[in-house]
Design an enzyme around this catalytic site. Structure first.
Site, mmCIF file in Angstrom:
data_model
loop_
_atom_site.group_PDB
_atom_site.id
_atom_site.type_symbol
_atom_site.label_atom_id
_atom_site.label_comp_id
_atom_site.label_asym_id
_atom_site.label_seq_id
_atom_site.Cartn_x
_atom_site.Cartn_y
_atom_site.Cartn_z
ATOM 1 N N ASP A 133 0.785 -1.244 0.000
ATOM 2 C CA ASP A 133 0.000 0.000 0.000
ATOM 3 C C ASP A 133 0.818 1.298 0.000
ATOM 4 O OD1 ASP A 133 -1.894 -1.968 0.239
ATOM 5 O OD2 ASP A 133 -2.759 -1.259 2.126
ATOM 6 N N LYS A 180 -6.566 -4.934 -3.090
ATOM 7 C CA LYS A 180 -7.211 -5.574 -1.942
ATOM 8 C C LYS A 180 -8.259 -4.643 -1.338
ATOM 9 C CE LYS A 180 -3.503 -4.350 1.319
ATOM 10 N NZ LYS A 180 -4.296 -3.571 2.253
ATOM 11 N N CYS A 208 -2.252 -2.438 7.812
ATOM 12 C CA CYS A 208 -2.194 -3.385 6.679
ATOM 13 C C CYS A 208 -0.963 -4.283 6.722
ATOM 14 C CB CYS A 208 -2.306 -2.626 5.364
ATOM 15 S SG CYS A 208 -3.963 -1.927 5.173
#
Ligand code: C5J
Length: 237
Positions: A24, A129, A162
């Site tokens: 990310d 995701k 995450c």
């Protein structure tokens, strides 16, 4: 097999069965003017992870390590956005609304994409995701199993959300995870510290923690061996 200094103890890995996963590193989380900053966060805390992650990425590519990138985000129609995630936080602007860099955490928007410094190369999968963990509702598991990957080297943001969720998911699926402490980051220094402690506690309950300076020489060794093996008429030592 390569070995590097790590906590709680030495981490051994084979570059052929290890993957680098960069989680990310998206403009909306990391860049000045993005959604993260609009929420009042200090993005400088996350940006510290960019230079060491870039060095690890370059070294991993040269060593022939499989590289995967992830992005948190949703379909433009938001059909994969749980109502609970949409409303959580009671913010005025939430996922799917117009943000400073396009619709927030929506695939295809400028802010959703990976920062230029860590741009994926052709052949490096980008896993989109909808959740915090990279295994939830994605094909990451299949990508790893089909290549015989057993170990994950983990970079990205944020350490407590995450990164931690993905490491826990990976651990439950039988992967060894090495988290690089200078290549993961949080908007909250106390969470950064606690999240790393949780991973390596109790003999490495979720994995190992090391840093880019310890990993890169091992990757360079693997790259040199690979180069020798590729040289015409030469065999790897
Ligand atoms: C990530 C988040 N990537 N904090 N997302 O950690 O919502």
């Amino acid at each position: 097999m390569l070995a590097i200094r790590a906590e709680p103890y030495e981490f051994k890995f084979d570059p052929a069965t290890a993957a680098l996963i960069i989680i990310d590193m998206q403009r909306d989380f990391v860049d000045p003017g993005g959604f993260g900053e609009a929420l009042g966060n200090d993005v400088a805390l996350l940006r510290k992870a960019i230079p060491p992650t870039k060095r690890v990425l370059d070294a991993a590519r040269k060593a022939g390590v499989f590289v995967v990138h992830t992005r948190e985000g949703h379909r433009p129609d938001l059909a994969d956005l749980w109502p609970a995630k949409k409303v959580r936080g009671k913010f005025k602007t939430t996922i799917g609304d117009k943000g400073p860099m396009g619709r927030i955490l929506v695939r295809g928007e400028y802010g959703h994409d990976i920062i230029d410094d860590l741009k994926p190369k052709a052949g490096e999968p980008v896993v989109d995701k909808p959740g915090k963990g990279a295994f939830y509702a994605t094909d990451l598991g299949e990508l790893l199993v089909s290549r015989g990957i057993r170990q994950l080297i983990v970079c990205g943001v944020t350490t407590e959300v995450c990164v931690n969720t993905t490491v826990r998911e990976a651990n439950d699926r039988g992967y060894d995870c090495l988290v690089l402490e200078d290549c993961v980051a949080s908007y909250f220094p106390e969470f950064q510290e606690a999240a790393l402690k949780m991973i390596k506690a109790q003999g490495g309950i979720f994995g190992w923690v090391s840093d880019s300076k310890k990993l890169i020489p091992a990757l360079e060794k693997a790259a040199a061996k690979r180069k020798r093996a590729k040289a015409p008429g030469k065999r790897a030592a």
